[in-house]
Each structure stands twice: as structure tokens, then as C-alpha cells.
Design a protein around this motif. Structure first.
Motif, PDB file in Angstrom:
ATOM      1  N   GLU A 144       0.765  -1.183  -0.122  1.00  0.00           N
ATOM      2  CA  GLU A 144       0.046  -0.047   0.051  1.00  0.00           C
ATOM      3  C   GLU A 144       0.992   1.328  -0.125  1.00  0.00           C
ATOM      4  O   GLU A 144       2.117   1.174   0.349  1.00  0.00           O
ATOM      5  CB  GLU A 144      -0.843  -0.125   1.192  1.00  0.00           C
ATOM      6  N   ARG A 145       0.270   2.427  -0.601  1.00  0.00           N
ATOM      7  CA  ARG A 145       1.300   3.550  -0.282  1.00  0.00           C
ATOM      8  C   ARG A 145       1.182   4.199   0.949  1.00  0.00           C
ATOM      9  O   ARG A 145       0.450   4.094   1.938  1.00  0.00           O
ATOM     10  CB  ARG A 145       0.140   4.697  -1.197  1.00  0.00           C
ATOM     11  N   ARG A 146       2.509   4.124   1.474  1.00  0.00           N
ATOM     12  CA  ARG A 146       2.851   4.785   2.951  1.00  0.00           C
ATOM     13  C   ARG A 146       3.419   6.084   2.744  1.00  0.00           C
ATOM     14  O   ARG A 146       3.901   6.774   1.879  1.00  0.00           O
ATOM     15  CB  ARG A 146       3.902   3.571   3.279  1.00  0.00           C
ATOM     16  N   THR A 147       3.341   6.690   3.930  1.00  0.00           N
ATOM     17  CA  THR A 147       3.847   7.963   4.336  1.00  0.00           C
ATOM     18  C   THR A 147       5.291   7.956   4.037  1.00  0.00           C
ATOM     19  O   THR A 147       5.921   7.001   4.333  1.00  0.00           O
ATOM     20  CB  THR A 147       3.334   8.868   5.467  1.00  0.00           C
ATOM     21  N   ASP A 148       5.912   9.118   3.887  1.00  0.00           N
ATOM     22  CA  ASP A 148       7.406   9.220   4.017  1.00  0.00           C
ATOM     23  C   ASP A 148       7.909   8.528   5.304  1.00  0.00           C
ATOM     24  O   ASP A 148       8.990   8.089   5.284  1.00  0.00           O
ATOM     25  CB  ASP A 148       7.873  10.645   3.550  1.00  0.00           C
ATOM     26  N   ALA A 149       7.184   9.188   6.343  1.00  0.00           N
ATOM     27  CA  ALA A 149       7.591   8.932   7.484  1.00  0.00           C
ATOM     28  C   ALA A 149       7.827   7.514   7.994  1.00  0.00           C
ATOM     29  O   ALA A 149       8.603   6.804   8.600  1.00  0.00           O
ATOM     30  CB  ALA A 149       6.959   9.762   8.773  1.00  0.00           C
ATOM     31  N   ARG A 165       8.222  -0.903  -3.230  1.00  0.00           N
ATOM     32  CA  ARG A 165       7.634  -0.355  -4.129  1.00  0.00           C
ATOM     33  C   ARG A 165       7.300   1.082  -3.751  1.00  0.00           C
ATOM     34  O   ARG A 165       7.236   2.200  -4.951  1.00  0.00           O
ATOM     35  CB  ARG A 165       6.396  -1.048  -3.977  1.00  0.00           C
ATOM     36  N   ASN A 166       7.309   1.467  -2.718  1.00  0.00           N
ATOM     37  CA  ASN A 166       7.155   2.740  -2.222  1.00  0.00           C
ATOM     38  C   ASN A 166       8.210   3.615  -2.577  1.00  0.00           C
ATOM     39  O   ASN A 166       8.296   4.752  -3.059  1.00  0.00           O
ATOM     40  CB  ASN A 166       6.947   2.992  -0.801  1.00  0.00           C
ATOM     41  N   VAL A 167       9.374   3.075  -2.571  1.00  0.00           N
ATOM     42  CA  VAL A 167      10.698   4.072  -3.006  1.00  0.00           C
ATOM     43  C   VAL A 167      10.804   4.158  -4.379  1.00  0.00           C
ATOM     44  O   VAL A 167      10.956   5.156  -4.727  1.00  0.00           O
ATOM     45  CB  VAL A 167      11.800   2.907  -2.336  1.00  0.00           C
TER      46      VAL A 167
END
Length: 310
Positions: A144-149, A165-167
Motif C-alpha cells: 500500500e502507499r505509505r507516508t514518507d515517515a 515499491r514505495n521507494v
């Protein structure tokens, strides 16, 4: 024991099982992330001087008291870490020291100079100084899309593979970094490119496509050698860490892919100021890396450096 390590572009740790290779990597990452933890634990300008177990972003054990060598930490004794570094504006080397002791109620007391410029760099969670990758066995099937933090906290915790994948999504949104990613990885895998079509209004999970050998496939279906190269180049390009710590990245890889991994590491080292430290048992990695002048070898036994031999 005390161990002093002078870093080359690539520092390769070799030695038998239980020789201290993983402990050296974990200890280095623990020291850097403890500074992040101390900064995050308080809203004040001065960082926390005592950390509870749950406040550590990364810990090799759920009992940090036992991280001291041979005996548990006491109020007077515990591990000490010293970083010798040079600021970009001067060649004058400076030291930064972090001491860990047992505090009250089984908490950990930490002592360091928070006015030191190294602390400012190392404690910045948005730009991790140290990325620790304990093996590169694979990636999660979905993210899932996660926040930067959340992403940077996951990287600090040693879970870099779970947020790949977020990176990669963030890389595709930053054209200069994406161009650098493709430039580096293209030296090892010609014409390999990544793409990501993500709309947070519609999608719940991130899908990354990789074009390789003229075909587009989902990230999880890429071969092991290319996938490992994607992981390492992505972390290096997105965050430009000072230290990339790899614990046996060659595990389960075919010898030809081990040589590709070695070539990827050397290319990452050539392109920036990143220092790579890796522990390996692989003769193929050893042979490939020692051909380069950028590589130094540290042979460990019982937590101590051994004399170099043939």
C-alpha cells in the motif's frame, strides 16, 4: 573487544560463522538509528538522553540491555561507538562519540554531543545516513502507499525490502533521480527501466512494472539478479546514504548473479559518496570485488581483525 574500521568505497567483511560480521553491521546501524530515535523521542531542541525499549527505531534484540559484549549493560558500562568523519567544507577529521549505558527502569541512557554537526546529519530520518539490508531474498507481493515517515522508519528498522515499491514510486516522481537510477543500473542491465502508474484517488496498492529484455513484467516476477540490483540502486539513488550495510546479499544467488551483484555494488560506489560494507561467504563475490582498487578486505575472527593473508 574494540574494533576500528577505516572505510574504503567497498569494505568486504569475511570470516567464519560467529566471527562478528553481522554484529559489526548491526552495531553500526544501531548507533546511527539511536541518534534518530533520540531526536524523535522529544519535541524539544535537545534530544532525549534516555530511551525506552519501544523508542528504538532499530534494535537487534528486544532486550537492548543485553547488547553489551559478554555482560549486560550497567549504569557505568556499555557499548561505545565513535565515528570519525570529514565535513564537506574541510579536510579536518572530527570525532563523534555515542555511549550507551543502563538507565533507570531498564531504559537505556545515551550520551553524545547534540551540537556536533555529525549528529545533525545522522539523526535526520528524512535522509537516512545508514541503510541496513539483512539479506535480499525477495520483496512483498503487494504494498500500500505509505507516508514518507513510515517508509523511512521501515528502512531504519531494517525492513527496506518491504517498502521497495514505495521507494520506486518516489523515484518515478523525481525525474533527476530516476535518470540517475536508469544510468547506474543500465551499466549492468542495459535498457532496464521501471515505471509506475499510481493514482491515490483510485489505487490502493502500488504496481511497479519493469521493462527488461524487451518485456514488461511486474516487479515481483523479475529475476533474482536484476531484482537485487533494482533494490540496491533504488535505495542508493533515492536516499544517497553515507553507509549501505549488506549482510550476505549473495545468499541463494547463482554464481553468475553474484558477479552481477558485485558489478552493481562497484557501480554504486563509483557514482557517489556512498560507502558500502558487506558481509559475505561467497568466493564469487570475493573474486569479483577484489579485482577493484575500490575494495578493501577485513577478515574477522572472534570480533577482531586478523592479519591479511593470501
Amino acid at each position: 573487544p574494540s574494533l576500528e574500521l577505516s572505510l574504503s568505497s567497498v569494505t568486504m567483511l569475511i570470516g567464519g560463522n560467529n566471527s562478528g560480521k553481522s554484529s559489526l553491521l548491526q552495531g553500526t546501524h544501531l548507533a546511527v538509528t539511536t541518534l534518530q530515535s533520540a531526536r524523535s523521542a522529544t519535541n524539544k531542541a535537545q534530544p532525549a538522553s534516555t530511551l525506552g525499549v519501544d523508542q528504538f527505531l532499530y534494535k537487534p534484540s528486544n532486550q537492548p540491555i543485553r547488547l553489551n559484549y559478554e555482560t549486560d549493560m550497567t549504569s557505568k558500562t556499555g557499548p561505545e561507538f565513535t565515528f570519525t568523519y570529514r565535513e564537506a567544507i574541510t579536510d579536518d577529521p572530527k570525532d563523534f562519540s555515542l555511549k550507551m549505558r543502563r538507565g533507570k527502569n531498564a531504559n537505556i541512557a545515551v550520551t553524545f554531543d547534540h551540537k556536533n554537526r555529525f549528529y545533525d546529519r545522522a539523526s535526520d530520518r528524512t535522509r537516512p545516513l545508514s541503510i541496513f539490508v539483512p539479506g535480499l531474498a525477495g520483496v512483498a507481493l503487494s504494498e500500500e502507499r505509505r507516508t514518507d515517515a513510515i517508509v523511512t522508519a521501515g528502512i531504519a528498522q531494517g525492513d527496506a525490502n518491504l517498502y521497495l515499491r514505495n521507494v520506486l514510486l518516489r523515484l518515478t516522481l523525481d525525474q533527476p533521480k530516476l535518470d540517475k537510477f536508469h544510468s547506474i543500473i543500465g551499466e549492468i542491465f542495459p535498457d532496464l527501466t521501471i515505471s509506475c502508474d499510481f493514482d491515490e484517488r483510485v489505487h490502493t496498492h502500488i504496481e511497479v512494472l519493469v521493462e527488461i529484455d524487451g518485456k514488461k513484467v511486474p516487479l515481483e516476477l523479475v529475476g533474482a539478479g536484476a531484482l537485487q540490483a533494482i533494490q540496491l540502486v533504488a535505495y542508493a539513488t533515492m536516499y544517497d546514504p553515507g553507509l549501505l550495510l549488506l549482510d550476505e546479499p549473495d545468499a541463494h544467488l547463482h554464481p553468475s548473479n553474484q558477479r552481477l551483484l558485485a558489478a552493481t555494488l562497484l557501480k554504486i560506489a563509483e557514482e557517489g559518496s556512498i560507502r558500502i560494507i558487506l558481509a559475505t561467504h561467497s568466493r564469487h563475490i570475493f573474486d569479483a570485488l577484489t579485482r577493484s582498487h575500490m575494495t578493501d578486505i577485513v577478515w574477522l575472527k572472534g570480533g577482531a581483525k586478523q592479519e591479511k593473508k593470501d
